[in-house]
Enzyme design. Structure first.
Site, short mmCIF file in Angstrom:
data_model
loop_
_atom_site.label_atom_id
_atom_site.label_comp_id
_atom_site.label_asym_id
_atom_site.label_seq_id
_atom_site.Cartn_x
_atom_site.Cartn_y
_atom_site.Cartn_z
N LYS A 23 78.06 25.35 47.23
CA LYS A 23 78.88 25.88 48.33
C LYS A 23 79.77 24.78 48.92
O LYS A 23 80.96 24.98 49.12
CB LYS A 23 77.94 26.47 49.40
CG LYS A 23 78.64 27.16 50.55
CD LYS A 23 77.80 28.29 51.10
CE LYS A 23 76.63 27.82 51.95
NZ LYS A 23 77.03 27.38 53.30
N SER A 24 79.20 23.62 49.18
CA SER A 24 79.99 22.53 49.79
C SER A 24 81.17 22.15 48.90
O SER A 24 82.29 21.98 49.37
CB SER A 24 79.11 21.28 49.97
OG SER A 24 78.12 21.51 50.92
N ARG A 28 85.39 22.74 49.43
CA ARG A 28 86.30 21.58 49.36
C ARG A 28 87.32 21.75 48.25
O ARG A 28 88.47 21.34 48.39
CB ARG A 28 85.46 20.31 49.16
CG ARG A 28 84.73 19.88 50.45
CD ARG A 28 83.59 18.91 50.14
NE ARG A 28 82.98 18.34 51.32
CZ ARG A 28 82.09 18.95 52.11
NH1 ARG A 28 81.74 20.22 51.86
NH2 ARG A 28 81.56 18.34 53.16
N ARG A 120 78.51 28.70 67.57
CA ARG A 120 78.11 27.35 67.15
C ARG A 120 79.07 26.28 67.70
O ARG A 120 80.25 26.54 67.86
CB ARG A 120 78.03 27.29 65.61
CG ARG A 120 76.90 28.17 65.09
CD ARG A 120 76.81 28.15 63.58
NE ARG A 120 76.48 26.83 63.08
CZ ARG A 120 76.52 26.51 61.78
NH1 ARG A 120 76.89 27.41 60.89
NH2 ARG A 120 76.20 25.30 61.40
N GLN A 167 80.16 17.63 57.73
CA GLN A 167 81.27 18.48 58.19
C GLN A 167 82.18 17.69 59.12
O GLN A 167 83.39 17.73 59.01
CB GLN A 167 80.72 19.72 58.89
CG GLN A 167 79.97 20.64 57.94
CD GLN A 167 79.35 21.84 58.63
OE1 GLN A 167 79.44 21.99 59.84
NE2 GLN A 167 78.70 22.69 57.85
N ASP A 312 69.47 21.58 54.99
CA ASP A 312 69.59 22.98 54.57
C ASP A 312 68.32 23.47 53.87
O ASP A 312 68.12 24.68 53.75
CB ASP A 312 70.77 23.14 53.60
CG ASP A 312 72.10 22.96 54.30
OD1 ASP A 312 72.14 23.08 55.54
OD2 ASP A 312 73.09 22.68 53.61
N LYS A 339 72.21 25.38 63.46
CA LYS A 339 72.62 25.87 62.14
C LYS A 339 72.92 27.37 62.22
O LYS A 339 73.12 27.89 63.31
CB LYS A 339 71.50 25.57 61.13
CG LYS A 339 71.41 24.09 60.80
CD LYS A 339 72.64 23.69 60.03
CE LYS A 339 72.75 22.21 59.84
NZ LYS A 339 74.03 21.82 59.26
N ARG A 343 67.06 27.07 63.58
CA ARG A 343 66.10 27.09 62.46
C ARG A 343 64.74 26.52 62.83
O ARG A 343 63.78 26.71 62.09
CB ARG A 343 66.68 26.36 61.24
CG ARG A 343 67.72 27.21 60.55
CD ARG A 343 68.19 26.59 59.25
NE ARG A 343 69.17 27.46 58.62
CZ ARG A 343 70.12 27.06 57.79
NH1 ARG A 343 70.21 25.77 57.46
NH2 ARG A 343 70.97 27.92 57.27
N ARG A 384 69.38 31.28 54.78
CA ARG A 384 68.29 30.41 54.30
C ARG A 384 66.93 30.85 54.85
O ARG A 384 65.90 30.64 54.22
CB ARG A 384 68.57 28.95 54.61
CG ARG A 384 69.88 28.48 54.00
CD ARG A 384 69.92 27.04 53.60
NE ARG A 384 71.29 26.64 53.35
CZ ARG A 384 71.93 26.77 52.18
NH1 ARG A 384 71.31 27.28 51.15
NH2 ARG A 384 73.18 26.38 52.05
C1 S3P Z 1 77.78 20.84 54.83
C2 S3P Z 1 77.21 19.94 55.67
C3 S3P Z 1 75.95 20.20 56.37
C4 S3P Z 1 75.19 21.36 55.76
C5 S3P Z 1 76.09 22.53 55.49
C6 S3P Z 1 77.16 22.14 54.50
C7 S3P Z 1 79.05 20.50 54.17
O1 S3P Z 1 76.24 20.51 57.73
O2 S3P Z 1 74.15 21.74 56.62
O3 S3P Z 1 75.36 23.60 54.96
O4 S3P Z 1 79.45 21.15 53.20
O5 S3P Z 1 79.69 19.54 54.62
P1 S3P Z 1 76.37 19.36 58.85
O6 S3P Z 1 77.59 18.59 58.55
O7 S3P Z 1 76.47 20.13 60.15
O8 S3P Z 1 75.12 18.54 58.76
#
Ligand code: S3P
Length: 427
Positions: A23-24, A28, A120, A167, A312, A339, A343, A384
């Site tokens: 996903k990350s 990107r 959030r 992030q 995560d 989150k 969580r 999750r």
């Molecule tokens: C992510 C960073 C993480 C992670 C999220 C994806 C990312 O969050 O928990 O699911 O793709 O950069 P945080 O930056 O808030 O830790």
């Protein structure tokens, strides 16, 4: 409201090549394509709600997207002011990274999301961006979406972040690429580093020295991306836990990113006693390979360092804690509270409903291993949490409600789960 009943699983031996793509990296890949001087080619893009929202936003920002179902080709001649409000759905990554990308773009942009995302905290990105000249507005003084951005010129910065968050780091790196001088970003602990790897791979001048990243603004557009997205270790981890808690089970999770900032939960499961082996098969932008997991009796552990490396996976890891011998402890993990759900509460409440003893703290919790009992657990709209308690059901049978959220990250989760146990899904 959708719900699922799962049965107890018996030993299995499986190899899975279709774990959801990361996903990350998927988010990107489409965003960074907007910074390239040609057509980027993305294979194995995660076709889940969160990342499809990012793809749609990129289109709304004027990118040309050709998608034959296998390869997505993206080209852009600059970010255009959109006609639409940009909807990030459930995705914090989408919203926070777009804040960085759009803060210096010409025009007016409005970012929004679902009711969970709109609750959030966004101050962690809007405040440092405002400090360098970005123009943001939104509820609670630009802490809560919808957020409005008026693109402006950005000053160079040396930012010391209090949160280990990829992030926030990625948002600031994207802003730095268009700032008026060399920028540095320092984090308290290393967070996932896909942004640095991918942008460097595209030719950006980014230097990483321990916790400090130095970014020289782009003098020209970057080279296009050419990437095949690996499987997501956070999604693969549900099946690692499924294996670790099922006697006589073994599994191979194929084509997963083995980036060390992403496989810490597998290391934790290994410390608990599960038999785990990593097999490197490729290395482009990221090390990629297969993860072999085999059942063994589990013992309790303490998690207190490098929290962002397994943030995560903590809900799923907590199911392993519930099946382990002894008291497992999670500390320094207050980030869990902001989150997709809180969580700490959702994990503790869910485990309590399953007859497991827990203690809740502001920054963590303890789980005393015991006998999981079948229960009805609500996901609280958090993918999750939903998948973690479904996996718990492999030990005792379980009913989990509010499942649509699973589509945000792992649309083929049930298809794969059916290889392990009987699944009764009611939409
Ligand atoms: C992510 C960073 C993480 C992670 C999220 C994806 C990312 O969050 O928990 O699911 O793709 O950069 P945080 O930056 O808030 O830790």
């Amino acid at each position: 409201m959708s719900n699922v009943k799962v049965d107890v699983a018996q030993g299995f031996s499986l190899s899975i090549a279709t774990i959801a793509p990361d996903k990350s990296i998927s988010h990107r890949s489409v965003m960074f394509s907007m910074l390239a001087n040609g057509t980027s080619e993305i294979k194995n893009f995660l076709r889940a709600e969160d990342t499809l929202n990012s793809l749609k936003i990129v289109k709304n920002l004027g990118a040309k997207v050709y998608d034959d179902g296998e390869t997505i080709k993206i080209s852009s001649d600059g970010i255009k002011e959109p006609f639409e409000i940009l909807d990030c759905g459930n995705s914090g990554t989408g919203m926070r990274l777009f804040c960085g990308l759009l803060s210096s773009a010409k025009g007016h942009f409005v970012l929004t999301g679902d009711k969970y995302l709109r609750s959030r905290p966004m101050k962690r990105v809007t405040m440092p961006l405002r400090d360098i000249g970005a123009i943001f507005d939104g509820r609670d003084d630009a802490n809560l979406a919808p957020l409005s951005i008026r693109g402006s010129s950005l000053k160079a910065f040396n930012y010391q972040s209090k949160i280990a968050s990829a992030q926030v780091k990625s948002c600031m790196i994207l802003a730095a690429l268009r700032a008026d001088g060399v920028c540095t970003y320092t984090e308290p602990e290393l967070s996932r580093d896909h942004t640095e790897r991918m942008l460097k791979g595209m030719g950006a001048d980014i230097k990483v020295d321990g916790l400090k990243t130095t970014i020289t603004p782009m003098k020209q557009l970057l080279s296009p991306l050419n990437i095949r997205i690996p499987a997501d270790p956070s999604s693969a981890f549900f099946f690692a836990v499924a294996t670790a808690i099922t006697p006589d089970a073994k599994i191979v999770l194929e084509g997963v990113t083995l980036n060390e900032t992403r496989i810490e939960a597998f290391k934790a499961l290994e410390r608990m006693g599960a038999i785990i082996r990593y097999e490197l098969t490729d290395d482009k932008y990221e090390p990629i390979g297969n993860i072999h997991v085999e059942y063994a009796p589990l013992r309790a552990i303490t998690i207190e360092d490098n929290i962002s490396w397994l943030i995560d996976e903590l809900p799923a890891l907590s199911i392993a804690f519930a099946c382990a011998d002894g008291v497992s402890v999670v500390k320094n993990a207050e980030e869990l509270r902001v989150k997709e759900s809180d969580r700490i509460s959702t994990v503790v409440d869910g485990l309590n409903a399953c007859g497991i003893t827990t203690t809740e703290y502001q920054d963590g919790y303890t789980v005393t291993g015991g006998i999981l009992k079948s229960a009805i657990v609500d996901s609280d709209g958090d993918h999750r949490i939903a998948m973690s308690f479904i996996i718990a059901g492999l030990r005792c049978g379980m009913q989990v409600t509010d499942l649509d959220c699973i589509n945000t990250s792992f649309p083929n989760f049930f298809e794969l789960l059916q290889k392990i146990t009987k699944v009764e899904l009611n939409k």
